[in-house]
Motif scaffolding. Sequence first.
Motif, PDB file in Angstrom:
ATOM      1  N   UNK A 281     -16.505  30.894 -68.671  1.00 36.79           N
ATOM      2  CA  UNK A 281     -16.031  29.642 -68.090  1.00 36.79           C
ATOM      3  C   UNK A 281     -14.536  29.709 -67.815  1.00 36.79           C
TER       4      UNK A 281
ATOM      5  N   UNK B 232     -16.237  22.515 -47.729  1.00 35.01           N
ATOM      6  CA  UNK B 232     -16.480  23.628 -48.648  1.00 35.01           C
ATOM      7  C   UNK B 232     -17.979  23.757 -48.822  1.00 35.01           C
TER       8      UNK B 232
ATOM      9  N   UNK C 119     -21.073  32.517 -57.373  1.00 34.33           N
ATOM     10  CA  UNK C 119     -20.811  31.464 -56.399  1.00 34.33           C
ATOM     11  C   UNK C 119     -19.951  31.999 -55.257  1.00 34.33           C
TER      12      UNK C 119
ATOM     13  N   UNK D  79     -14.358  27.902 -47.685  1.00 34.30           N
ATOM     14  CA  UNK D  79     -13.527  26.734 -47.398  1.00 34.30           C
ATOM     15  C   UNK D  79     -13.136  26.843 -45.928  1.00 34.30           C
TER      16      UNK D  79
ATOM     17  N   UNK E 123      -8.565  27.750 -40.396  1.00 34.82           N
ATOM     18  CA  UNK E 123      -8.420  28.577 -41.582  1.00 34.82           C
ATOM     19  C   UNK E 123      -9.786  28.687 -42.241  1.00 34.82           C
TER      20      UNK E 123
ATOM     21  N   UNK F 245     -11.355  30.376 -45.759  1.00 32.59           N
ATOM     22  CA  UNK F 245     -11.080  31.122 -46.980  1.00 32.59           C
ATOM     23  C   UNK F 245     -12.391  31.309 -47.718  1.00 32.59           C
TER      24      UNK F 245
ATOM     25  N   UNK G 141     -14.239  32.192 -51.202  1.00 29.14           N
ATOM     26  CA  UNK G 141     -14.121  32.351 -52.650  1.00 29.14           C
ATOM     27  C   UNK G 141     -15.203  33.345 -53.016  1.00 29.14           C
TER      28      UNK G 141
ATOM     29  N   UNK H 237     -14.612  12.449 -46.857  1.00 27.98           N
ATOM     30  CA  UNK H 237     -14.934  12.911 -45.514  1.00 27.98           C
ATOM     31  C   UNK H 237     -16.087  13.899 -45.605  1.00 27.98           C
TER      32      UNK H 237
ATOM     33  N   UNK I 265     -17.540  14.746 -48.952  1.00 29.41           N
ATOM     34  CA  UNK I 265     -16.734  15.432 -49.956  1.00 29.41           C
ATOM     35  C   UNK I 265     -15.561  14.550 -50.357  1.00 29.41           C
TER      36      UNK I 265
ATOM     37  N   UNK J 226     -11.797  14.226 -51.798  1.00 27.54           N
ATOM     38  CA  UNK J 226     -10.553  14.994 -51.910  1.00 27.54           C
ATOM     39  C   UNK J 226      -9.472  14.111 -52.496  1.00 27.54           C
TER      40      UNK J 226
ATOM     41  N   UNK K 282     -15.176  24.313 -64.067  1.00 22.81           N
ATOM     42  CA  UNK K 282     -15.075  25.542 -63.289  1.00 22.81           C
ATOM     43  C   UNK K 282     -14.176  25.309 -62.085  1.00 22.81           C
ATOM     44  N   UNK K 283     -13.148  26.117 -61.988  1.00 19.25           N
ATOM     45  CA  UNK K 283     -12.298  26.036 -60.810  1.00 19.25           C
ATOM     46  C   UNK K 283     -12.658  27.215 -59.923  1.00 19.25           C
ATOM     47  N   UNK K 284     -12.888  26.937 -58.664  1.00 17.92           N
ATOM     48  CA  UNK K 284     -13.287  28.047 -57.799  1.00 17.92           C
ATOM     49  C   UNK K 284     -12.094  28.600 -57.040  1.00 17.92           C
TER      50      UNK K 284
ATOM     51  N   UNK L 210      -8.003  28.886 -55.548  1.00 18.79           N
ATOM     52  CA  UNK L 210      -7.130  28.130 -54.665  1.00 18.79           C
ATOM     53  C   UNK L 210      -7.131  28.781 -53.295  1.00 18.79           C
ATOM     54  N   UNK L 211      -7.125  27.910 -52.296  1.00 23.07           N
ATOM     55  CA  UNK L 211      -7.074  28.394 -50.922  1.00 23.07           C
ATOM     56  C   UNK L 211      -5.823  27.810 -50.283  1.00 23.07           C
TER      57      UNK L 211
ATOM     58  N   UNK M  45      -5.333  24.229 -51.825  1.00 19.90           N
ATOM     59  CA  UNK M  45      -6.577  23.472 -51.951  1.00 19.90           C
ATOM     60  C   UNK M  45      -7.400  24.077 -53.087  1.00 19.90           C
TER      61      UNK M  45
ATOM     62  N   UNK N  40     -10.943  23.731 -55.414  1.00 13.54           N
ATOM     63  CA  UNK N  40     -12.262  23.109 -55.552  1.00 13.54           C
ATOM     64  C   UNK N  40     -12.678  23.200 -57.008  1.00 13.54           C
TER      65      UNK N  40
ATOM     66  N   UNK O 259     -15.551  22.357 -59.920  1.00 15.20           N
ATOM     67  CA  UNK O 259     -16.981  22.117 -60.066  1.00 15.20           C
ATOM     68  C   UNK O 259     -17.261  21.693 -61.498  1.00 15.20           C
TER      69      UNK O 259
ATOM     70  N   UNK P 152     -12.402  18.126 -54.621  1.00 10.90           N
ATOM     71  CA  UNK P 152     -11.346  18.967 -54.076  1.00 10.90           C
ATOM     72  C   UNK P 152      -9.998  18.346 -54.422  1.00 10.90           C
TER      73      UNK P 152
ATOM     74  N   UNK Q 273      -5.933  18.619 -53.437  1.00 12.31           N
ATOM     75  CA  UNK Q 273      -5.056  19.207 -52.430  1.00 12.31           C
ATOM     76  C   UNK Q 273      -3.620  18.875 -52.799  1.00 12.31           C
TER      77      UNK Q 273
END
Lengths: 446, 245, 184
Positions: free
Chosen positions: A250, A380, A389, A393, A404, A406, A408, B97, B100, B102, B127-129, B131-132, B147, B149, B151, B160, B162
């Motif tokens: 985690x 996303x 996963x 994005x 853009x 991205x 993950x 939006x 989702x 944000x 859980x952090x997926x 940074x973008x 950004x 995301x 979870x 999300x 930002x």
Amino acid sequence: MTTPPSSPSSASARETTEGTVYTVTGGDWDEVVQSAAKADDERIVVNMGPQHPSTHGVLRLILEIDGETVTEARCGIGYLHTGIEKNLEFRNWTQGTTFVTRMDYLTPFFNETAYCLGVEKLLGITEQIPDRASIIRVMLMELNRLSSHLVCVATGGMELGATTIMIYGFRDRELILDAFELITGLRMNHAFIRPGGLAQDLPPGAMDKLGELLKTMRKNLPEYDKLATGNPIFKARMQDVGYLDLTGCMALGATGPVLRSAGLPHDLRKTDPYCGYETYDFEVPTADTCDSYGRFLIRLEEMRQSLDIVEQCLERLKKPGEVMVADKKIAWPAQLAIGADGLGNSLDHIKKIMGTSMEALIHHFKLVTEGFRVPAGQAYAAVESPKGELGAHVVSDGGTRPYRVHFRDPSFTNLQAMAAMCEGGQIADVIVAVASLDPVMGGVDR
Amino acid sequence: MSDKHVNGNSQDESAPEGVPAQRDADGEVIRVRKGMFGANDGGDTTGYGGLVRTIALPGASSRPYGGWFDEVADELEGALEEQDLLPSNAIEKTVVDRGELTFHIARAHLLQVARTLRDDPALRFELCTGVSGVHYPEDKGRELHAVYHLRSLTHGRLIRLEVSAPDADPHVPSLVAVYPTNDWHEREAYDFFGLIFDGHPALTRIMMPDDWQGFPQRKDYPLGGIAVEYKGAQIPAPDQRRSYS
Amino acid sequence: MGLEEKLPSGFLLTTVEQAAGWVRKSSVFPATFGLACCAIEMMTTGAGRYDLARFGMEVFRGSPRQADLMIVAGRVSQKMAPVLRQVYDQMPNPKWVISMGVCASSGGMFNNYAIVQGVDHIVPVDIYLPGCPPRPEMLIDAILKLHQKIQGSKLGVNAEEAAREAEEAALKALPAIEMKGLLR
């Protein structure tokens, strides 16, 4: 020599007419070890890779070792950085699939699906994707999960020195690639899943071929069990190696088989379903051993579950249907058909646009050269790839090209766990641990 | 066609009267697009050359957000208040939006917000997926966006965060202390966008060679393509070709 | 039954060049230089169905010092380029390079800041193999073509002469931009 000459373990020298003669005598072993430990204030840093047969691609491992024990392990990545995310910004939305499919080259359909789900979310057409397109997506993804796991098991075995399992793995992967080739025309890097649906429907004969494939795979999969699962050498190499418990998973964001080997049945197909996965009947295998062997068993079981899903897909695919959204501003008007000169547009369509409808020709031209516009915003979308996963994005500025994108990538995130798995273990175990993470450098570096 | 904004920002006082205000005045203007074909060498004879369009990202939403979004927003605001942090200071705006949620977070409070999101039992975003980074060169004062995301496995939710930083001061607090998984992700965002994550244990380049100059995925960095020569013709590099804007 | 059964008196006359070429081509050891997607196809070529062992090439060497063929399989990034050159330098002579796939040959679709636009900027390439990725059959074909090339390679003064001729031909060749005619 750093040891003083009075020490019994050193060699005394005397001059003769022939030159200097050293008399080597034995010494107390404990003393030798002690003096070695004292003198050894230097760290030995070993570089493995970036071009090394057992590092699973162009991964560079920087290991600080003490004898055979790894005291510190770090990864050097970026040797396959391709700039795909930037390249995408110079192509239209549909062309994007051609790029993303080459990210993690063992899981092309997952990359395409994640990207397309993101674009579809931005377009607001998620609900309009035809059922048949979603079913074919699921089927291709599950077959892809099989082929990816097969490569993982095969190369993982090869890195341990077990060539047999490598031959087995590639044999079965070939069978799946044959099916991919029949459906998409390509063995790898398909770009078959497009925003809005699929490039085209299944070709004639695909259903029979897939049915045969299922039968063959059901016969072949138990061979991995027979070959490896109970094999004492295999178990000795894998069990309790690459240990990462749930807390570690985690914290480090590890997902996929790594997380499930720690006992948490987290699978996006169940927890955050996409493409209609909630309507399929399958299990999420877990293990509680937290080690490489557990991950191997999970992969084997996932392959069996994938076969079950593919079987359900085939049952549903008996009903014909559309494979692209009805919106003509997004779907390409032409249906591809094989002409005398290979792959081309269907003759009916050419007849229509060239003979009777100039507007259709203009529309076709605009859609193909300019592409469609996507309203400004961001989305996303995540899918459960064989590695974990896989998230996309996607940002749009209202233009015909992505602003853009991205990715993950699960390989990228999971590879961070390498240090936690390897430090304190043996060098040989580093190979096992990395293989059990199944990183694909194309996905890590993108 | 005049050079005036056709559907410009309502806050722009030079906008002519009678033009309807933009539906969402809070939308974040990221770009003003001129013409239609991306040609700025005077070669555009289509008549669309004077077209000016303002591109704005979806603006702030107002309550109710719908579904579990309200619950998460309430819990987050409540938890921040308990920590004596005024939610309106930390959360710049909330955007709903395309299904989702944000939260735009003030960068000074990012670490605290992330810790709250992770630790509060009603939120539990474990859980952090990663940074973008996104670069909006025309969004003055907020050019660089990070950004995240998040979870929640406990509740099965995804939100999300930002954060934005100006180009002149590209500093964002690092989340490695809260989500160790962000270690490589933040290095990647630094490598590509020059975002400096304060508090990161070893913020170095990760993808590009150590001695690389510039941050290649920013919009002001060229794609770096080279022209292709082929039998009496030259095909320009992808970023120099004419294209639709 | 092979050629030796047909020899009239146990003698076979050939040139040293041909004998050396035959020996060299019959046991080429490739170095593992898998980079990206092409590497997977390269492994497939070595595996059961395509069975590179038929051509005496199944032994992929981990160490470049034991290898004489480098199959550059995949896109070469700016960061990987010095590593690739070092591996090439570590290989003993004579050595050959196959540039496998369009990325290694010309940068392909990745015409951007990160990718070297053709591995021939770094190492001399003997065979360019198109495809994205090339099928295993195509790799085998490239390898067989390389075998032909090795078989016909010259030694000593002949090699110098051949190198000089190749250089002259290259100097006389038209640059791509000055070529005219159909696109073929």
